[in-house]
Design an enzyme around this catalytic site. Sequence first.
Site, PDB file in Angstrom:
ATOM      1  N   GLU A   1      -2.446  -6.848  -2.042  1.00  0.00           N
ATOM      2  CA  GLU A   1      -3.056  -5.904  -2.152  1.00  0.00           C
ATOM      3  C   GLU A   1      -3.865  -5.252  -1.779  1.00  0.00           C
ATOM      4  O   GLU A   1      -3.445  -3.496  -2.981  1.00  0.00           O
ATOM      5  CB  GLU A   1      -1.901  -4.873  -1.062  1.00  0.00           C
ATOM      6  CG  GLU A   1      -2.619  -3.807   0.298  1.00  0.00           C
ATOM      7  CD  GLU A   1      -1.290  -3.928   0.821  1.00  0.00           C
ATOM      8  OE1 GLU A   1      -0.523  -3.935   0.861  1.00  0.00           O
ATOM      9  OE2 GLU A   1      -2.064  -2.891   1.985  1.00  0.00           O
TER      10      GLU A   1
ATOM     11  N   ASP B   1      -8.490  -7.836  12.377  1.00  0.00           N
ATOM     12  CA  ASP B   1      -7.824  -9.299  11.804  1.00  0.00           C
ATOM     13  C   ASP B   1      -8.533 -10.463  11.421  1.00  0.00           C
ATOM     14  O   ASP B   1      -9.595 -10.936  12.586  1.00  0.00           O
ATOM     15  CB  ASP B   1      -6.481 -10.064  12.760  1.00  0.00           C
ATOM     16  CG  ASP B   1      -5.497  -8.757  13.077  1.00  0.00           C
ATOM     17  OD1 ASP B   1      -5.379  -7.852  11.795  1.00  0.00           O
ATOM     18  OD2 ASP B   1      -4.730  -8.835  13.822  1.00  0.00           O
TER      19      ASP B   1
ATOM     20  N   ASN C   1      -5.582  -8.947   7.068  1.00  0.00           N
ATOM     21  CA  ASN C   1      -6.683  -8.554   7.598  1.00  0.00           C
ATOM     22  C   ASN C   1      -7.291  -7.401   6.786  1.00  0.00           C
ATOM     23  O   ASN C   1      -6.828  -7.479   5.603  1.00  0.00           O
ATOM     24  CB  ASN C   1      -5.536  -7.651   9.025  1.00  0.00           C
ATOM     25  CG  ASN C   1      -4.476  -7.280   8.040  1.00  0.00           C
ATOM     26  OD1 ASN C   1      -4.434  -6.987   6.871  1.00  0.00           O
ATOM     27  ND2 ASN C   1      -3.086  -6.950   9.146  1.00  0.00           N
TER      28      ASN C   1
ATOM     29  N   GLU D   1      11.963 -11.595   9.404  1.00  0.00           N
ATOM     30  CA  GLU D   1      11.189 -12.029  10.666  1.00  0.00           C
ATOM     31  C   GLU D   1      12.298 -12.711  11.635  1.00  0.00           C
ATOM     32  O   GLU D   1      12.016 -12.711  12.740  1.00  0.00           O
ATOM     33  CB  GLU D   1      10.636 -13.380  10.124  1.00  0.00           C
ATOM     34  CG  GLU D   1       9.003 -12.348   9.916  1.00  0.00           C
ATOM     35  CD  GLU D   1       7.993 -11.486  10.168  1.00  0.00           C
ATOM     36  OE1 GLU D   1       8.400 -11.449  11.396  1.00  0.00           O
ATOM     37  OE2 GLU D   1       7.159 -11.555   9.876  1.00  0.00           O
TER      38      GLU D   1
ATOM     39  N   CYS E   1       0.840  -0.975  -0.340  1.00  0.00           N
ATOM     40  CA  CYS E   1       0.009   0.171  -0.080  1.00  0.00           C
ATOM     41  C   CYS E   1       0.637   0.964  -0.212  1.00  0.00           C
ATOM     42  O   CYS E   1       0.554   2.796  -0.295  1.00  0.00           O
ATOM     43  CB  CYS E   1      -1.441  -0.289   1.119  1.00  0.00           C
ATOM     44  SG  CYS E   1      -0.598   0.079   2.620  1.00  0.00           S
TER      45      CYS E   1
HETATM   46  P1  ATP Z   1       2.141 -11.184  12.431  1.00  0.00           P
HETATM   47  O1  ATP Z   1       1.305 -10.983  13.554  1.00  0.00           O
HETATM   48  O2  ATP Z   1       1.523 -13.298  12.363  1.00  0.00           O
HETATM   49  O3  ATP Z   1       3.351 -11.081  11.926  1.00  0.00           O
HETATM   50  P2  ATP Z   1       1.474  -8.850  10.593  1.00  0.00           P
HETATM   51  O4  ATP Z   1       0.444  -8.479  12.002  1.00  0.00           O
HETATM   52  O5  ATP Z   1       2.763  -9.120  11.153  1.00  0.00           O
HETATM   53  O6  ATP Z   1       1.282 -10.347  11.405  1.00  0.00           O
HETATM   54  P3  ATP Z   1       0.276  -7.469   8.448  1.00  0.00           P
HETATM   55  O7  ATP Z   1       1.505  -7.058   8.754  1.00  0.00           O
HETATM   56  O8  ATP Z   1      -0.550  -7.200   8.521  1.00  0.00           O
HETATM   57  O9  ATP Z   1       0.325  -9.052   9.411  1.00  0.00           O
HETATM   58  O10 ATP Z   1       0.499  -8.380   6.879  1.00  0.00           O
HETATM   59  C1  ATP Z   1      -0.817  -7.914   6.655  1.00  0.00           C
HETATM   60  C2  ATP Z   1      -1.057  -9.705   5.882  1.00  0.00           C
HETATM   61  O11 ATP Z   1       0.744 -10.474   6.217  1.00  0.00           O
HETATM   62  C3  ATP Z   1      -1.076 -11.390   7.417  1.00  0.00           C
HETATM   63  O12 ATP Z   1      -2.069 -11.275   7.647  1.00  0.00           O
HETATM   64  C4  ATP Z   1      -0.339 -12.204   6.667  1.00  0.00           C
HETATM   65  O13 ATP Z   1      -1.048 -13.059   5.916  1.00  0.00           O
HETATM   66  C5  ATP Z   1       0.768 -11.853   5.997  1.00  0.00           C
HETATM   67  N1  ATP Z   1       1.950 -12.143   6.378  1.00  0.00           N
HETATM   68  C6  ATP Z   1       2.550 -10.111   7.040  1.00  0.00           C
HETATM   69  N2  ATP Z   1       4.151 -11.634   7.873  1.00  0.00           N
HETATM   70  C7  ATP Z   1       4.486 -12.690   7.030  1.00  0.00           C
HETATM   71  C8  ATP Z   1       4.807 -13.054   7.385  1.00  0.00           C
HETATM   72  N3  ATP Z   1       6.497 -13.180   8.195  1.00  0.00           N
HETATM   73  N4  ATP Z   1       4.843 -14.251   6.488  1.00  0.00           N
HETATM   74  C9  ATP Z   1       4.172 -15.128   5.500  1.00  0.00           C
HETATM   75  N5  ATP Z   1       2.582 -14.473   5.596  1.00  0.00           N
HETATM   76  C10 ATP Z   1       2.809 -12.837   6.646  1.00  0.00           C
HETATM   77 ZN    ZN Z   2      -1.458  -2.248   3.644  1.00  0.00          ZN
HETATM   78 MG    MG Z   3       4.478  -9.564  11.387  1.00  0.00          MG
END
Ligand code: ATP
Ligand code: ZN
Ligand code: MG
Length: 503
Positions: free
Chosen positions: A353, A416, A437, A336, A304
């Site tokens: 997205e 979420d 989300n 990560e 985004c």
């Molecule tokens: P989490 O708390 O599980 O790390 P996040 O809050 O970091 O998730 P967002 O930043 O909101 O996730 O990202 C939106 C979406 O992107 C998540 O719902 C998930 O589907 C995907 N996503 C985020 N981080 C990862 C990852 N490390 N591996 C795979 N998919 C991911």
């Molecule tokens: Zn976004």
């Molecule tokens: Mg995360």
Amino acid sequence: MEHRLEAELTLSGSLPSTVHPDELIPRIASEAVARTIGARGQGRLAEWNLEGVRLRIVLESTGPRPHQTLLAFARRLSEELGRTARVGVRSFVAARYRTEFSLDAPPTAAITLPLPHHLTVEGTLATLSLTALSEEGLRDNWMDRAVSLVQEKARRQTYEGKEQFWSLLSASPAREPLFRGDPTEEMLKRHWVRSGPTKGKWFLGPTAAHLLRTMERVALEEVLRPLGFQEVVQPHHDSFETLLKTGHLEGLPGEFYYVAEPKTRDPAAWERFTDLVKITRQVPEEELARMVTGPTAVSCYAQCPTTYWWLSGRTLASESLPLKIFDRAAVSNRYESGGRHGLERVDEFHRIEPVFLGAREDLLALREQLLERYRHVFDEVLELEWRTAWVTPFYMQQSGRVGVEDAEARVKGTIDFEAYLPYRGTREESEWLEFQNLSIVGEKYTKAFSIKAQKGELWSGCTGIGLERWLTAFLAQKGLDPSGWPAGFQRYAGELPTDVRFL
Ligand code: ATP
Ligand code: ZN
Ligand code: MG
């Protein structure tokens, strides 16, 4: 609250005897006070003295902080002295700038700042003095930002360790799992996937790739096309400028993969590097570091920010609103670190997205439509056990807030979507997997990127469809045997590829 600014101005020359500083300086100071503080508090020139080209002044205010007053003073003084004596203000600094402000709660640990300063706190009253604050810092409002930062750090300390805000919104019926293993382990056994050659990345063989693309088709056909979303293809590198505007740069610097560039593509300049490779058959790390720049951009973290960049400075015609677009070209990269696990928490993942912009009512209606289409997919196509919850909006996590329990938090905010992973334990005690989300962020980004609507206010929001997460949630509940898969999903998946056999 009292604020006191001790400034030192350097003039371009001494004042001729025709200029009377005793009249001039208090007069210009009181004009500047009237213009910048006015009735919003008591402002005054508390002290001043002039020695040669050095003018020292002390400004006090019980209203707005007086750096704007200093700027107005320096500007007017320059204008007037330029006209009457051909003298200007060459530069100025704040030798000492003291301000008082309140905190939400007394801090529980020391608070640091990366500027020369002195900070004292009594209860919730903080007194911050910045020393040797440059002209740039005064012009660019560093004091107000330093104050916000201290307030944010204190707030973060109070919330640290507290539970994240989480409030159940909906839950599907419980479904008897067809599988209780860890799907990544199972895919590894069957050689569907292999842990990649660099950190947290996976190579998906034909079967796993087919299933990931099947999830993508389900999202396109069941959610995005019916709701009229249009595809865009965006670049994969995010500029620092973009991430400064969204707040990601201050919020997540430790989670990015950074991009560096060669300093030159001239083969002659790379000769030493290539010679070393030929002789040692290793990476000459020092030589490489010498030949590439520092980070110049960030590898896509989320799509985004760059979507907002695309629209920045533009006015959207009413006929294009609400605007509904999505990107699936840029691949998300996240550092990560310790949290990596299987295919569900990786450093490189594939995500669609969708981003939407429009009037508040249009976006609230669109959120209902998205929720309905998602419900259809998870209940009727994938037949998952899943739930939704209101959580702390992602842009608030960055500023150390846990969540707000006011009406606005149910209008703007983040939902979420979580799936039960049987291999992690019982429904009640295990951690469910966030697999996507949905957020409405109000005017935060449209303001930050100066995006306007032809008429009225313009809100925006986004929803992140994590394909690896959809896939692991599905396989964790349904297993890897296609005969047990729901008919809706089987229809999309069709015949699976014959996977590569290894001996
Ligand atoms: P989490 O708390 O599980 O790390 P996040 O809050 O970091 O998730 P967002 O930043 O909101 O996730 O990202 C939106 C979406 O992107 C998540 O719902 C998930 O589907 C995907 N996503 C985020 N981080 C990862 C990852 N490390 N591996 C795979 N998919 C991911
Ligand atoms: Zn976004
Ligand atoms: Mg995360």
